[in-house]
Design a protein around this motif. Structure first.
Motif, PDB file in Angstrom:
ATOM      1  N   ASN A 179       0.734  -1.101  -0.112  1.00 11.24           N
ATOM      2  CA  ASN A 179       0.056  -0.043   0.044  1.00 11.24           C
ATOM      3  C   ASN A 179       0.747   1.325  -0.105  1.00 11.24           C
ATOM      4  O   ASN A 179       0.381   2.146   0.810  1.00 11.24           O
ATOM      5  N   GLY A 180       1.876   1.210  -0.717  1.00  9.89           N
ATOM      6  CA  GLY A 180       2.713   2.453  -0.869  1.00  9.89           C
ATOM      7  C   GLY A 180       3.964   2.642   0.072  1.00  9.89           C
ATOM      8  O   GLY A 180       4.374   3.649  -0.283  1.00  9.89           O
ATOM      9  N   ILE A 181       3.922   1.819   1.127  1.00 10.68           N
ATOM     10  CA  ILE A 181       4.955   2.170   1.937  1.00 10.68           C
ATOM     11  C   ILE A 181       5.724   0.664   2.143  1.00 10.68           C
ATOM     12  O   ILE A 181       5.146  -0.267   2.124  1.00 10.68           O
ATOM     13  N   ALA A 182       7.029   0.705   2.736  1.00 10.56           N
ATOM     14  CA  ALA A 182       7.709  -0.297   3.033  1.00 10.56           C
ATOM     15  C   ALA A 182       7.373  -0.708   4.189  1.00 10.56           C
ATOM     16  O   ALA A 182       7.288  -0.055   5.228  1.00 10.56           O
ATOM     17  N   HIS A 183       7.257  -2.236   4.456  1.00  7.88           N
ATOM     18  CA  HIS A 183       7.176  -2.898   5.692  1.00  7.88           C
ATOM     19  C   HIS A 183       8.451  -3.983   6.031  1.00  7.88           C
ATOM     20  O   HIS A 183       8.786  -4.549   4.908  1.00  7.88           O
ATOM     21  N   VAL A 184       8.711  -3.847   7.332  1.00  5.80           N
ATOM     22  CA  VAL A 184       9.955  -4.790   7.808  1.00  5.80           C
ATOM     23  C   VAL A 184       9.242  -6.070   8.174  1.00  5.80           C
ATOM     24  O   VAL A 184       8.484  -6.030   9.172  1.00  5.80           O
ATOM     25  N   ASP A 185       9.364  -7.349   7.717  1.00  2.97           N
ATOM     26  CA  ASP A 185       9.076  -8.539   8.243  1.00  2.97           C
ATOM     27  C   ASP A 185       9.971  -8.770   9.249  1.00  2.97           C
ATOM     28  O   ASP A 185      11.135  -9.256   8.941  1.00  2.97           O
ATOM     29  N   GLN A 186       9.806  -8.734  10.637  1.00  3.61           N
ATOM     30  CA  GLN A 186      10.873  -8.863  11.616  1.00  3.61           C
ATOM     31  C   GLN A 186      11.161 -10.135  11.819  1.00  3.61           C
ATOM     32  O   GLN A 186      12.154 -10.577  12.153  1.00  3.61           O
ATOM     33  N   ARG A 187      10.180 -11.325  11.450  1.00  2.00           N
ATOM     34  CA  ARG A 187      10.724 -12.633  11.579  1.00  2.00           C
ATOM     35  C   ARG A 187      11.734 -12.742  10.621  1.00  2.00           C
ATOM     36  O   ARG A 187      12.609 -13.621  10.702  1.00  2.00           O
ATOM     37  N   LYS A 188      12.033 -11.873   9.643  1.00  7.03           N
ATOM     38  CA  LYS A 188      13.220 -12.325   8.729  1.00  7.03           C
ATOM     39  C   LYS A 188      14.502 -11.444   8.837  1.00  7.03           C
ATOM     40  O   LYS A 188      15.474 -11.605   8.405  1.00  7.03           O
ATOM     41  N   CYS A 189      14.200 -10.367   9.550  1.00  4.17           N
ATOM     42  CA  CYS A 189      14.859  -9.322   9.696  1.00  4.17           C
ATOM     43  C   CYS A 189      16.440  -9.667  10.427  1.00  4.17           C
ATOM     44  O   CYS A 189      16.308 -10.267  11.316  1.00  4.17           O
ATOM     45  N   ILE A 190      17.451  -9.519   9.773  1.00  2.00           N
ATOM     46  CA  ILE A 190      18.882  -9.984  10.470  1.00  2.00           C
ATOM     47  C   ILE A 190      19.604  -8.875  11.185  1.00  2.00           C
ATOM     48  O   ILE A 190      20.701  -8.943  11.634  1.00  2.00           O
ATOM     49  N   GLY A 191      19.085  -7.522  10.909  1.00  3.42           N
ATOM     50  CA  GLY A 191      19.493  -6.324  11.436  1.00  3.42           C
ATOM     51  C   GLY A 191      21.177  -5.947  10.937  1.00  3.42           C
ATOM     52  O   GLY A 191      21.713  -5.306  11.624  1.00  3.42           O
ATOM     53  N   GLY A 239      13.874  -9.369  16.309  1.00  3.20           N
ATOM     54  CA  GLY A 239      14.220  -9.678  15.093  1.00  3.20           C
ATOM     55  C   GLY A 239      14.196 -11.260  14.849  1.00  3.20           C
ATOM     56  O   GLY A 239      13.662 -12.013  15.788  1.00  3.20           O
ATOM     57  N   LYS A 240      14.675 -11.629  13.820  1.00  2.00           N
ATOM     58  CA  LYS A 240      14.875 -13.023  13.310  1.00  2.00           C
ATOM     59  C   LYS A 240      15.387 -13.769  14.503  1.00  2.00           C
ATOM     60  O   LYS A 240      15.302 -14.876  14.814  1.00  2.00           O
ATOM     61  N   HIS A 241      16.680 -13.312  15.161  1.00  2.66           N
ATOM     62  CA  HIS A 241      17.610 -14.066  16.073  1.00  2.66           C
ATOM     63  C   HIS A 241      16.784 -14.220  17.411  1.00  2.66           C
ATOM     64  O   HIS A 241      16.855 -15.200  17.870  1.00  2.66           O
ATOM     65  N   ASN A 242      16.060 -13.073  17.688  1.00  2.00           N
ATOM     66  CA  ASN A 242      15.555 -13.278  19.121  1.00  2.00           C
ATOM     67  C   ASN A 242      13.993 -14.346  19.003  1.00  2.00           C
ATOM     68  O   ASN A 242      14.086 -15.148  19.836  1.00  2.00           O
ATOM     69  N   LEU A 243      13.719 -14.391  17.958  1.00  2.00           N
ATOM     70  CA  LEU A 243      12.451 -14.981  17.654  1.00  2.00           C
ATOM     71  C   LEU A 243      12.904 -16.550  17.587  1.00  2.00           C
ATOM     72  O   LEU A 243      12.183 -17.436  18.228  1.00  2.00           O
ATOM     73  N   ASP A 244      13.818 -16.707  16.956  1.00  2.00           N
ATOM     74  CA  ASP A 244      14.534 -18.305  16.682  1.00  2.00           C
ATOM     75  C   ASP A 244      15.000 -18.722  17.901  1.00  2.00           C
ATOM     76  O   ASP A 244      14.658 -19.793  18.445  1.00  2.00           O
ATOM     77  N   GLU A 245      15.681 -17.847  18.981  1.00  2.00           N
ATOM     78  CA  GLU A 245      16.050 -18.250  20.324  1.00  2.00           C
ATOM     79  C   GLU A 245      14.808 -18.557  21.211  1.00  2.00           C
ATOM     80  O   GLU A 245      14.793 -19.672  21.848  1.00  2.00           O
ATOM     81  N   ASN A 246      13.752 -17.937  20.927  1.00  2.00           N
ATOM     82  CA  ASN A 246      12.477 -18.119  21.744  1.00  2.00           C
ATOM     83  C   ASN A 246      12.021 -19.530  21.454  1.00  2.00           C
ATOM     84  O   ASN A 246      11.327 -20.332  22.372  1.00  2.00           O
ATOM     85  N   GLU A 247      11.954 -19.565  19.966  1.00  2.00           N
ATOM     86  CA  GLU A 247      11.256 -20.833  19.525  1.00  2.00           C
ATOM     87  C   GLU A 247      12.068 -22.221  20.074  1.00  2.00           C
ATOM     88  O   GLU A 247      11.477 -23.129  20.344  1.00  2.00           O
ATOM     89  N   SER A 248      13.464 -21.844  20.061  1.00  2.00           N
ATOM     90  CA  SER A 248      14.288 -23.276  20.661  1.00  2.00           C
ATOM     91  C   SER A 248      14.175 -23.503  22.009  1.00  2.00           C
ATOM     92  O   SER A 248      14.449 -24.527  22.527  1.00  2.00           O
TER      93      SER A 248
END
Lengths: 277, 197
Positions: free
Chosen positions: A160-172, A266-275
Motif C-alpha cells: 500500500n505504498g510504503i515499506a514494511h519490515v518483516d521482523q521474522r526475517k530481519c537480521i539487523g 528480530g529473526k534471532h530473538n524469535l529463533d531463540e524463543n522458539e528453541s
C-alpha cells in the motif's frame, strides 16, 4: 618422426611450466593465517558492514590479527556466530545486541495525500530528486523499495505504498538504512519498545493536511512523559532511550497515533524463543 | 616506421577492436561490465596479460615452432604457456604486490585462457608483425578491450535504470545493447588507413 618431435616438444613445454610453477609456489607462497580462514567460515558472508569493517573478509582478518577486537560485532550472525568466533579464537563469548530495522513512516496510500503523478525511474533515489516523489509529504516513505532491493534476506516488502519490515526475517544488518534517501530507517535494539512512526518536520497544520498519520507537534507526549524522555525537537518527538521506561503513556496520549509501542524482536530473538519453548 | 606503429595501434584499438569487431572475449565483456570500476580493473588486467603473452609467445613461435616446422602446434603451446605464465604472475603479485593483487587478482585467472588473449598472439603471427609491431598491436588490442568495457559499463548502467519489458530483462537487453555498440564501432572501418596519407 615429426610426430615424435611434436610430442616431445609439447611435453617438455608443459613439464617446464609445471616445474617452474611448483618451484615458484614453493618459494614465494604467502603464509595463510588459518585462524582467519576458520573465522571467515563462521561469519554469515552477507558483507553488510554492520561490524564496521569492509565486509566479512575484513572482519575475519582484523579478528585474526588483533586480539583486542570484540567478537560480538557481527549483528546478522547474532549470538551463534559470536560463540563460534570466540571458540575459534579461544576467548569468552560476548552477547550480541540484536537489531531490527524500523521504518519511521506509517503514512500509506490511505492516509497520505498525493501531489502529482510520478512516471520516472522507479527507484526512491530517483523519485526523491523530482519534488520528493508522488506523496505531498516529502519526508515520508517514497515506496519504490530501494530498501527492499538492498535487503540481503528479502525481509522488506512494499504494501500500500510504503515499506514494511518483516521482523521474522530481519537480521539487523542495516543495509536498508543506508540506501533510504529520506533516512527513514533506523536500527532498533531488542530492548527498546517505543517508536515514532512519522518523519515530517513541517509545522503541525501543514503536516496534518498532507497525511492523517503525521505528527501534529502538539507536544502531548513531551508533557505527559513521566521520565521526560521525549523532547519535541526539529518538529519531531525525539525519544531518549536511556530515560524511557517503556510505560507507553506517549502512545496513548498521542492524538494521531504516530507513536507506537512495538516489539523489536528480530529473526534471532524469535529463533531463540522458539528453541527454548 | 613510427607511422606504421601508430597505424597498427589505431587499427587494433578502433577498427579491429577485438570485442566489438572480431567478437573475441565476449565472456568477460558481458560478465564483468556491470560496474565501471570492475570493468576498468578487468581491462587493465587484459592489457597486462596481452603484452606479457606476446612477449613470451613471439620467441616461441619464431625460435621453436618455426624452426622445427611445427606451426600446427601453435594453439596448444600458446595456451599452455600463457596459462602457466599468468599463474606465475599471480603468485609473484600475491607475494610482492598484495595491493595490486587484491584489485587485479580476481580477474587474472579469468583471463588465463581467454580467447582474446590467444587471438592477439596468433593474429600477430599471422599478420607477420616483427617483435615491436607485435607488442604495439597487443597494447592496442588491450586498450581497445578497455575502451569497449568502459563504454559498455556506461551503457549498462543506463539500462539498469530504464523500463524494459519483462521478457527482455537481463541478458537479452544486454546483448541488444552490445550489438548496437558494436554497430557504432563499424563506423571506424576504413578511417585509419587514410589518417596519414
Amino acid at each position: 618422426m615429426p610426430i615424435v618431435i611434436a610430442i616431445i616438444l609439447v611435453t617438455l613445454t608443459g613439464l617446464l611450466c609445471a616445474i617452474m610453477l611448483v618451484v615458484v609456489s614453493h618459494f614465494m607462497s604467502v603464509p595463510v593465517n588459518h585462524k582467519e580462514e576458520e573465522i571467515r567460515k563462521c561469519l554469515p558472508g552477507v558483507n553488510c558492514g554492520a561490524c564496521g569493517y569492509t565486509g566479512c573478509d575484513g572482519y575475519a582478518k582484523a579478528l585474526a590479527n588483533d586480539p583486542n577486537i570484540k567478537t560480538n560485532l557481527c549483528v546478522p550472525g547474532a549470538d551463534k556466530v559470536a560463540k563460534e568466533v570466540a571458540s575459534v579464537l579461544g576467548v569468552e563469548a560476548q552477547d550480541v545486541i540484536e537489531q531490527v530495522a524500523f521504518i519511521h513512516c506509517f503514512g500509506d496510500c490511505d492516509k497520505r495525500t498525493q501531489k502529482d503523478e510520478y512516471e520516472g525511474i522507479k527507484t526512491c533515489a530517483a523519485a526523491k530528486n523530482i519534488y520528493g516523489g508522488e506523496a505531498s509529504c516529502s519526508y515520508g516513505c517514497i515506496g519504490y523499495g530501494d530498501c527492499a532491493h538492498a535487503c540481503p534476506v528479502g525481509a522488506i516488502c512494499i504494501e500500500n505504498g510504503i515499506a514494511h519490515v518483516d521482523q521474522r526475517k530481519c537480521i539487523g544488518c542495516g543495509m536498508c538504512s543506508e540506501v533510504c534517501p529520506n533516512h527513514l530507517i533506523t536500527m532498533f535494539a531488542d530492548v527498546e519498545v517505543m517508536a515514532v512512526t512519522c518523519n515530517n518536520q513541517e509545522k503541525g497544520a501543514v503536516a496534518r493536511k498532507k497525511c492523517s498519520n503525521a505528527c501534529i507537534k502538539c507536544k502531548k507526549c513531551e508533557n505527559n512523559c513521566p521520565t521526560k524522555a521525549i523532547k519535541v525537537k526539529d518538529n519531531l518527538p525525539q525519544i531518549d532511550y536511556d530515560l524511557c521506561i517503556d510505560c507507553g503513556t506517549c502512545a496513548t496520549v498521542c492524538p494521531v497515533g504516530c507513536i507506537i509501542k512495538a516489539s523489536f524482536k528480530g529473526k534471532h530473538n524469535l529463533d531463540e524463543n522458539e528453541s527454548t519453548n | 616506421m613510427f607511422k606504421t606503429l601508430i597505424v597498427i595501434l589505431m587499427t587494433s584499438v578502433l577498427v579491429n577492436n577485438y570485442v566489438l569487431s572480431k567478437f573475441l572475449g565476449i565472456c568477460p565483456f558481458l560478465g564483468v561490465s556491470k560496474k565501471l570500476n570492475q570493468a576498468v580493473g578487468m581491462g587493465l588486467a587484459v592489457i597486462f596479460v596481452m603484452l606479457l603473452a606476446t612477449l613470451v609467445t613471439y620467441p616461441i613461435q619464431h625460435f621453436l615452432l618455426d624452426k622445427f616446422n611445427l606451426g600446427y602446434l601453435q594453439t596448444i603451446v600458446f595456451i599452455l604457456v600463457i596459462a602457466a605464465l599468468v599463474q606465475l604472475v599471480e603468485i609473484i603479485l600475491k607475494r610482492y604486490l598484495p595491493g595490486l593483487h587484491r584489485s587485479l587478482g580476481v580477474y587474472l585467472p579469468l583471463i588465463t585462457t581467454n580467447c582474446a588473449v590467444l587471438g592477439v598472439t596468433i593474429n600477430n603471427v599471422n599478420d607477420g608483425y616483427n617483435f615491436i609491431e607485435s607488442m604495439v598491436s597487443s597494447l592496442g588490442c588491450g586498450l581497445g578491450f578497455l575502451l569497449a568495457m568502459v563504454l559498455f559499463a556506461g551503457v549498462r548502467s543506463r539500462i539498469e535504470n530504464s523500463h524494459i519489458p519483462n521478457s527482455f530483462k537481463g541478458l537479452p537487453s544486454t546483448l541488444i545493447a552490445a550489438a548496437i555498440v558494436s554497430c557504432a564501432f563499424f563506423g571506424f572501418a576504413g578511417i585509419v588507413e587514410h589518417l596519414f596519407s
